[in-house]
Design a protein around this motif. Structure first.
Motif, PDB file in Angstrom:
ATOM      1  N   GLN A   1      -9.435   6.684   3.400  1.00 10.61           N
ATOM      2  CA  GLN A   1      -8.531   5.538   3.523  1.00 10.61           C
ATOM      3  C   GLN A   1      -9.032   4.347   3.497  1.00 10.61           C
ATOM      4  O   GLN A   1      -8.329   3.437   3.855  1.00 10.61           O
ATOM      5  CB  GLN A   1      -7.811   6.184   5.020  1.00 10.61           C
ATOM      6  CG  GLN A   1      -7.242   7.536   4.735  1.00 10.61           C
ATOM      7  CD  GLN A   1      -6.186   7.786   6.171  1.00 10.61           C
ATOM      8  OE1 GLN A   1      -5.501   7.249   6.340  1.00 10.61           O
ATOM      9  NE2 GLN A   1      -6.816   8.567   6.900  1.00 10.61           N
TER      10      GLN A   1
ATOM     11  N   LYS B   1     -11.183  -0.037  -0.136  1.00 14.56           N
ATOM     12  CA  LYS B   1     -10.087  -1.292  -0.142  1.00 14.56           C
ATOM     13  C   LYS B   1      -9.710  -1.735  -1.710  1.00 14.56           C
ATOM     14  O   LYS B   1      -8.859  -2.168  -1.907  1.00 14.56           O
ATOM     15  CB  LYS B   1     -10.868  -2.390   0.616  1.00 14.56           C
ATOM     16  CG  LYS B   1     -10.726  -2.196   1.931  1.00 14.56           C
ATOM     17  CD  LYS B   1     -11.243  -3.234   3.188  1.00 14.56           C
ATOM     18  CE  LYS B   1     -11.414  -2.894   4.346  1.00 14.56           C
ATOM     19  NZ  LYS B   1     -12.117  -4.118   5.515  1.00 14.56           N
TER      20      LYS B   1
ATOM     21  N   GLN C   1      -6.563   1.712  -4.896  1.00 12.25           N
ATOM     22  CA  GLN C   1      -5.634   2.158  -4.285  1.00 12.25           C
ATOM     23  C   GLN C   1      -4.589   2.962  -5.360  1.00 12.25           C
ATOM     24  O   GLN C   1      -4.586   2.569  -6.511  1.00 12.25           O
ATOM     25  CB  GLN C   1      -4.872   0.933  -3.957  1.00 12.25           C
ATOM     26  CG  GLN C   1      -5.494  -0.056  -2.937  1.00 12.25           C
ATOM     27  CD  GLN C   1      -5.404   0.619  -1.369  1.00 12.25           C
ATOM     28  OE1 GLN C   1      -4.327   1.228  -0.874  1.00 12.25           O
ATOM     29  NE2 GLN C   1      -6.358   0.159  -0.499  1.00 12.25           N
TER      30      GLN C   1
ATOM     31  N   ILE D   1      -1.019   3.239  -6.195  1.00  4.89           N
ATOM     32  CA  ILE D   1       0.082   2.342  -5.903  1.00  4.89           C
ATOM     33  C   ILE D   1       1.201   3.228  -5.920  1.00  4.89           C
ATOM     34  O   ILE D   1       2.228   3.239  -4.768  1.00  4.89           O
ATOM     35  CB  ILE D   1       0.223   1.295  -6.709  1.00  4.89           C
ATOM     36  CG1 ILE D   1      -1.125   0.448  -6.889  1.00  4.89           C
ATOM     37  CG2 ILE D   1       1.280   0.421  -6.325  1.00  4.89           C
ATOM     38  CD1 ILE D   1      -1.362  -0.028  -5.225  1.00  4.89           C
TER      39      ILE D   1
ATOM     40  N   GLU E   1      -2.557   3.064 -10.299  1.00  6.64           N
ATOM     41  CA  GLU E   1      -3.709   2.832  -9.172  1.00  6.64           C
ATOM     42  C   GLU E   1      -4.406   1.503  -9.707  1.00  6.64           C
ATOM     43  O   GLU E   1      -4.267   1.015 -10.936  1.00  6.64           O
ATOM     44  CB  GLU E   1      -4.513   3.854  -9.421  1.00  6.64           C
ATOM     45  CG  GLU E   1      -5.181   4.228 -11.058  1.00  6.64           C
ATOM     46  CD  GLU E   1      -6.036   5.640 -11.006  1.00  6.64           C
ATOM     47  OE1 GLU E   1      -6.258   6.309 -10.162  1.00  6.64           O
ATOM     48  OE2 GLU E   1      -6.295   5.890 -12.237  1.00  6.64           O
TER      49      GLU E   1
ATOM     50  N   LYS F   1      -0.531   4.328  -1.244  1.00  3.91           N
ATOM     51  CA  LYS F   1      -0.550   3.231  -0.253  1.00  3.91           C
ATOM     52  C   LYS F   1       0.742   3.013   0.154  1.00  3.91           C
ATOM     53  O   LYS F   1       1.844   3.332  -0.629  1.00  3.91           O
ATOM     54  CB  LYS F   1      -0.713   1.697  -1.209  1.00  3.91           C
ATOM     55  CG  LYS F   1      -0.654   0.417  -0.494  1.00  3.91           C
ATOM     56  CD  LYS F   1      -0.848  -0.458  -1.415  1.00  3.91           C
ATOM     57  CE  LYS F   1      -0.911  -2.105  -0.624  1.00  3.91           C
ATOM     58  NZ  LYS F   1      -1.153  -3.129  -1.540  1.00  3.91           N
ATOM     59  N   ASP F   2       1.061   2.691   1.438  1.00  6.19           N
ATOM     60  CA  ASP F   2       2.521   2.610   2.083  1.00  6.19           C
ATOM     61  C   ASP F   2       3.296   3.486   1.956  1.00  6.19           C
ATOM     62  O   ASP F   2       4.401   3.820   1.645  1.00  6.19           O
ATOM     63  CB  ASP F   2       3.281   1.189   1.670  1.00  6.19           C
ATOM     64  CG  ASP F   2       2.497   0.121   1.867  1.00  6.19           C
ATOM     65  OD1 ASP F   2       1.544  -0.179   2.685  1.00  6.19           O
ATOM     66  OD2 ASP F   2       2.333  -0.932   0.743  1.00  6.19           O
ATOM     67  N   SER F   3       2.631   4.923   2.093  1.00  2.05           N
ATOM     68  CA  SER F   3       3.663   6.067   1.848  1.00  2.05           C
ATOM     69  C   SER F   3       2.613   7.323   2.660  1.00  2.05           C
ATOM     70  O   SER F   3       1.721   7.027   3.048  1.00  2.05           O
ATOM     71  CB  SER F   3       3.247   6.474   0.349  1.00  2.05           C
ATOM     72  OG  SER F   3       3.971   7.673   0.093  1.00  2.05           O
TER      73      SER F   3
END
Length: 285
Positions: A5, A8, A11, A13, A22, A268-270
């Motif tokens: 995780q 950086k 990612q 997406i 990605e 990401k964000d999931s």
């Protein structure tokens, strides 16, 4: 499942209908992945893409370049750097989920109070070799592809580790291991990432189903008197992590802990997670 995780500059997406969107630094790619069997695409995210890997109905595939993409570029993970390129078979030269193992390798070397010898088999572009070198270990890096060896040298160079003790060998892993047994060479850490199928530098055929058990048996003879770690990674569909554990139980005679798990990367964000292969390892207590 062990999750990576903190990468950086890599990612995921979005994921939908057999494809992942990605980012690799400033480069955005779409690549196929058979694990993604759902359809839930955020179409707004898929508009600004550098390249898409398209599979062919007759096997293989090719990159469809959508906008100017560098022939090679560098991304960072913590204090490590890696050269990336668009390869003919959908890859970029790096498996980000392996950051979990890079960290483990570095921790084992860092905590040892002696010089550590590392053997990296099926060593590909050398991410694990770079991680070991970074902590001061001596590394023997073996792969049957001269192109991958050259790429691994690039990765060592971009990390300014050219003066560190590493030997690069273009060789068939099975033959190399048998020669090392005869030579009496020993290693404190052994890493292997065997493919499902492959050919050696002299056209030797490798099949994980028929060859892995004997290779692990032979390679276990190369462990030093006080070993730290033996790691096997696999991306072979249908091969259970328990099978890899069993092979370690059968062949490693030192006291220690044997474990296995899946590796994964969260989107990401999931809450979605992409499974990315398996590993099994023996480690000293």
């Amino acid at each position: 499942m062990k999750l990576v995780q903190d990468f950086k500059e890599y990612q995921i997406i979005d994921m939908s209908d057999g494809e992942k969107l990605e980012t690799w630094g400033n480069v955005t790619l779409v690549r196929p992945d058979p694990q993604i069997i759902w359809e839930d695409k955020n179409t707004d995210l898929w508009k600004d893409i550098n390249a898409v890997y398209k599979r062919s109905n007759t096997g293989g595939g090719a990159w469809d370049i959508k906008k100017k993409t560098p022939e090679s570029w560098v991304i960072n993970y913590q204090d490590l750097k890696f050269n990336l390129k668009l390869m003919g078979f959908k890859h970029t030269g790096l498996f980000p989920e392996q950051a979990y193992n890079w960290n483990l390798i570095r921790e084992k070397i860092r905590n040892a109070d002696r010089e550590i010898n590392v053997l990296n088999l099926f060593a590909y572009t050398g991410a694990a070799s770079v991680a070991a070198l970074k902590e001061g270990a001596s590394v023997v890096h073996v792969d049957s592809s001269r192109g991958m060896i050259d790429w691994a040298k690039e990765n060592v160079k971009v990390n300014n580790l050219e003066d560190k003790p590493i030997r690069f060998l273009v060789d068939d892993v099975r033959k190399f291991v048998k020669r090392e047994i005869r030579r009496g060479n020993k290693y404190d850490i052994i890493i292997m990432d065997p493919p499902s199928f492959g050919r050696g530098n002299k056209n030797e055929v490798w099949s994980i189903e028929s060859d892995l058990a004997e290779l692990i048996k032979d390679t276990s003879e190369l462990l030093s008197d006080n070993p730290l770690l033996f790691v096997i990674n696999s991306y072979t569909t249908g091969l259970s992590k328990t099978v890899l554990e069993n092979l370690l139980y059968l062949n490693i005679k030192y006291e220690g802990l044997i474990s296995s798990d899946e590796l994964g990367i969260p989107m990401k964000d999931s809450k979605l997670i992409l499974p990315c292969g398996i590993y099994a390892r023996w480690e000293n207590k």
